[in-house]
Write a protein that holds these residues in place. Structure first.
Motif, short mmCIF file in Angstrom:
data_model
loop_
_atom_site.label_atom_id
_atom_site.label_comp_id
_atom_site.label_asym_id
_atom_site.label_seq_id
_atom_site.Cartn_x
_atom_site.Cartn_y
_atom_site.Cartn_z
N MET A 71 -19.52 -34.01 18.68
CA MET A 71 -20.21 -33.64 19.92
C MET A 71 -19.26 -33.65 21.11
O MET A 71 -19.25 -32.74 21.94
N LEU A 72 -18.43 -34.68 21.20
CA LEU A 72 -17.48 -34.78 22.31
C LEU A 72 -16.42 -33.69 22.24
O LEU A 72 -15.97 -33.17 23.27
N SER A 73 -16.02 -33.35 21.02
CA SER A 73 -15.03 -32.27 20.87
C SER A 73 -15.60 -30.94 21.35
O SER A 73 -14.91 -30.15 21.99
N GLU A 74 -16.87 -30.73 21.04
CA GLU A 74 -17.52 -29.48 21.48
C GLU A 74 -17.62 -29.43 23.00
O GLU A 74 -17.43 -28.38 23.62
N LEU A 75 -17.89 -30.59 23.61
CA LEU A 75 -17.97 -30.64 25.07
C LEU A 75 -16.62 -30.33 25.71
O LEU A 75 -16.54 -29.82 26.83
N GLY A 76 -15.55 -30.67 25.00
CA GLY A 76 -14.21 -30.44 25.55
C GLY A 76 -13.86 -28.97 25.66
O GLY A 76 -12.94 -28.59 26.40
N ASN A 77 -14.57 -28.12 24.91
CA ASN A 77 -14.31 -26.68 25.00
C ASN A 77 -15.02 -26.09 26.23
O ASN A 77 -16.23 -26.20 26.36
N ASP A 78 -14.25 -25.50 27.11
CA ASP A 78 -14.80 -24.88 28.34
C ASP A 78 -15.66 -25.87 29.11
O ASP A 78 -16.82 -25.60 29.47
N SER B 98 -21.41 -29.10 34.80
CA SER B 98 -22.79 -29.11 34.32
C SER B 98 -22.94 -29.92 33.03
O SER B 98 -24.05 -30.26 32.63
N LYS B 99 -21.80 -30.22 32.37
CA LYS B 99 -21.84 -30.97 31.12
C LYS B 99 -21.52 -32.45 31.30
O LYS B 99 -21.37 -33.18 30.32
N VAL B 100 -21.40 -32.90 32.55
CA VAL B 100 -21.04 -34.30 32.82
C VAL B 100 -22.07 -35.26 32.23
O VAL B 100 -21.74 -36.29 31.64
N GLU B 101 -23.35 -34.92 32.40
CA GLU B 101 -24.40 -35.80 31.91
C GLU B 101 -24.33 -35.95 30.40
O GLU B 101 -24.47 -37.06 29.86
N ARG B 102 -24.08 -34.85 29.70
CA ARG B 102 -23.95 -34.90 28.25
C ARG B 102 -22.71 -35.68 27.85
O ARG B 102 -22.70 -36.43 26.86
N LEU B 103 -21.64 -35.54 28.63
CA LEU B 103 -20.41 -36.28 28.35
C LEU B 103 -20.65 -37.78 28.50
O LEU B 103 -20.23 -38.58 27.65
#
Length: 708
Positions: A326-333, A337-342
């Motif tokens: 999941m974290l690797s996917e967040l690292g792409n682009d 807006s993805k801070v909360e998911r991170l």
């Protein structure tokens, strides 16, 4: 076909030591008529003998055979269980352990002890063995008046699943005489239908031997519930035809046998030939080759881990993989807006990591029964040696402790139990005169308290005579005659080197050697020992230990620019300093009045030569700690967080430093030192003594340079 049996030796050794513990425990609790316990002891001895024979440990096999014979007489009711027989069997267990350890380490053993015990066993077996007049006749029923047996062995298909291998049975039979094997493959299914875990063969065997029928049946004892076994004695025709001798009959029997040879049978015979460890190729000089024989050393670094612990680790690893994906996917682009998911992913990673850490630590945790198991035998032997009547009561044996801690706490516990038996428990006459039960009680208990484990060694004996301890300490110059000490401080004198209150020296205790080592070893584990006693009622020794040596629960403190860690197990309390409770005494020593105690204040910045703005005591914080039975206050700038830290050894990475027990790496990558509380107290004591010596010499200039 060849089988390398050396790969199974570590498992055999581990199971043998467990079997010895089972035998010892069973013998200590053995009562007349307890057939179930006798059977379990016999099975343990039989298993050890069989395994030792398989791996070529002949000394173990020969000695254990005597033990097994004595147990067999008890099992069959031909011998009553007596205390004398129990004692010789306990001594035999010691010899078996000695022999197995020698086989494991490929070293020699105490031949005199083994020979003496063997002689006692033989003497015992040669004495009155029968409980009734018919038993001798019954034992003769199994005598082999012929020259061997025809054996039909039809195992259940599931036999191999229980770990039983017919090869080992046949190997044991071959040791009794000349064995001929014929395999029946009628139930062997088609190749596509074969289950590798099923056994489809049955066998017809011919054993030419003078062994008794009971010896043959004994080999199949472990599989008697999983097979059909038929034995038919081969009649010795020499009884009918005097002109023929046994060898002629044997030859005739063999010639009349219809032996069906098959590829499977040939392979089985090859396997049997390879199972004899001693049958190794010889060199040109006639010496056995040593290249194929590996050392039979047990893997002392192994731990038996429950399946539930392994399953937990596997599940957590799966969770970590998901989180990492999941974290690797967040690292792409990545965008804001993805801070909360991170943040959510990092929290999940933190939780998984913490659970993984706890699960890994659980792998090293073993029930403390592994350390307690030695004590029933110890107390039993001490009762005989001292002539006292006593029993051992064990509780909390399932409390788990780190394997490393358990290995190092064994010897201190042995010394404390021996002291309880020798000094604590009174003689039978004294106990009865004091209105106590004739039998004294020593209790071993273990339980968790906070993040630590507490082990209690308690006895209901005479207790500790406070005045006797004080008088002895004054006589040895350990304390001043006018000193006023609390009970805890008086009892701590017992741990001074060479201190003993015993009226006479015995081979158990009384020389004043050991209690100081006990305390030192416990402190080396990051623990402490406390003594409680009531005269005439008994004593309790409490050993407080960390659950593991790898991770420490600590309080982070700030001193100048440095961060230190104080073990939570040593902290009594932390407080803001009140100027009205500060007292200064000679030698620039500062005491802080903490309720009924005067606690010396130790400025950490001075002891470690640190620069700090917080040099005034009324601006600092005080962390009251306890070590070596003494409380001191550590003067620090600030209290930070409490957290678990991974301990790194200074000895391995640098060198030993006074007052420091280790180091750790904090979350920001910085290194923090772990304070050694007993070491710091000793440092302060040495500095105070140095000041005192200098003042006594009148050299005030030098004294001013020494700070506490």
């Amino acid at each position: 076909m060849s089988v390398d049996l050396s790969q199974f030796i570590p498992s055999f050794l581990e199971e043998s030591f467990e079997g010895l513990e089972l035998m010892e425990s069973g013998l200590l609790n053995l009562k007349p008529g307890d057939n179930e316990t006798i059977h379990s002891i016999f099975r343990a001895a039989h298993s050890i003998k069989g395994g030792a024979g398989t791996f070529g440990f002949d000394s173990v096999t020969e000695f254990t055979h005597l033990v097994e014979t004595l147990l067999d007489e008890m099992r069959d009711g031909r011998r009553e269980v007596s205390s004398a027989d129990t004692e010789i069997l306990l001594e035999s267990v010691d010899c078996m352990r000695l022999l197995i350890e020698a086989a494991r380490d490929e070293q020699d053993y105490d031949h005199d002890k083994v020979s003496t015990t063997s002689a006692r066993l033989s003497e015992t077996l040669g004495g009155q063995q029968s409980t009734d007049s018919d038993s001798e006749n019954e034992s003769n029923v199994n005598k082999n008046d012929g020259c061997g047996y025809n054996i039909k062995f039809i195992p259940e298909h599931s036999l191999a699943k229980t770990g039983n291998d017919p090869i080992f049975l046949f190997s044991a039979l071959a040791e009794l005489g000349e064995l001929t094997i014929s395999a029946n493959t009628e139930e062997l299914p088609a190749l596509m239908d074969i289950d590798a875990q099923e056994l489809y063969f049955s066998w017809e065997l011919t054993l030419i031997t003078t062994a008794e029928e009971a010896e043959v049946i004994e080999i199949f004892e472990w599989v008697e519930d999983e097979c059909l076994l038929e034995l038919e004695p081969i009649v010795n025709k020499a009884n009918e035809e005097p002109t023929n001798n046994i060898s002629d009959v044997a030859d005739g029997v063999i010639n009349e046998l219809s032996v069906e040879s098959s590829l499977g049978e040939i392979e089985n015979q090859e396997v049997l030939a390879s199972t004899k460890v001693d049958n190794e190729p010889e060199t040109a000089t006639g010496e056995k080759s040593k290249t194929s024989k590996t050392k039979a050393k047990a893997d002392l670094g192994s731990i038996r881990v429950g399946v539930d612990k392994v399953d937990s680790l596997i599940n957590l690893m799966g969770e970590l993989v998901i989180t990492q994906s999941m974290l690797s996917e967040l690292g792409n682009d990545f965008d804001m807006s993805k801070v909360e998911r991170l943040t959510s992913g990092l929290e999940q990673l933190l939780q998984n990591t913490k659970e993984m850490q706890e699960s890994v630590m659980r792998i090293r945790m073993l029930p403390i029964s592994f350390a307690f198991n030695r004590f029933p035998r110890l107390v039993h032997d001490l009762a005989i040696k001292t002539g006292k009547t006593m029993e051992l009561v064990i509780s909390g044996e399932q409390t788990e402790l780190d394997k490393t801690v358990m290995e190092q706490i064994g010897d201190p516990l042995v010394h404390l139990v021996r002291n309880a038996a020798d000094h604590g428990i009174e003689s039978k006459d004294v106990r009865l005169a004091n209105g106590k039960p004739e039998k004294g009680t020593i209790s071993l208990d273990a339980y968790h308290q906070g993040g630590n484990i507490v082990i209690e060694i308690k006895d209901d004996g005479a207790g500790i005579n406070r005045q006797t301890v004080l008088d002895k300490a004054i006589d040895k110059g350990l304390i001043d005659a006018n000193a006023i000490l609390t009970d805890s401080q008086v009892y701590d004198l017992l741990f001074e080197p060479g201190f003993s209150t015993a009226a006479e020296v015995t081979d158990i205790s009384g020389r004043g050697v050991g209690m100081d080592v006990v305390k030192r070893n416990i402190q080396a584990l990051g623990g402490r020992i406390q003594v409680e006693s009531v005269l005439g009622k008994g004593s309790t020794f409490k050993v407080n230990l960390p659950l593991t040596l790898a991770i420490l629960d600590g309080q982070l403190v700030k001193v100048g620019t440095e961060t230190y860690i104080i073990p939570l197990i040593s902290i009594v309390e932390s407080l803001q300093i009140d100027n009205q409770l500060i007292n200064r005494v000679s030698g620039d020593m500062v005491l802080y009045r903490l309720r009924d105690d005067n606690v010396p204040v130790l400025p950490i910045y001075q002891m470690f030569n640190l620069e700090t703005e917080c040099t005034e005591i009324d601006k600092a914080l005080l962390v009251v700690v306890e070590g070596d039975g003494q409380k001191v206050g550590l003067m620090v700038d600030d209290l930070l967080a409490q957290q678990q830290v991974v301990i790194k050894s200074l000895n391995d990475n640098y060198q030993q430093v006074s007052g420091i027990s280790g180091a750790t790496i904090l979350g920001d990558g910085s290194v923090a030192m772990i304070l050694d509380i007993p070491g710091i107290i000793n440092m302060a004591l040495e500095q105070a003594q140095k000041i005192q010596r200098v003042r006594t010499d009148g050299n005030s200039n030098v004294a001013a340079e020494v700070c506490l």
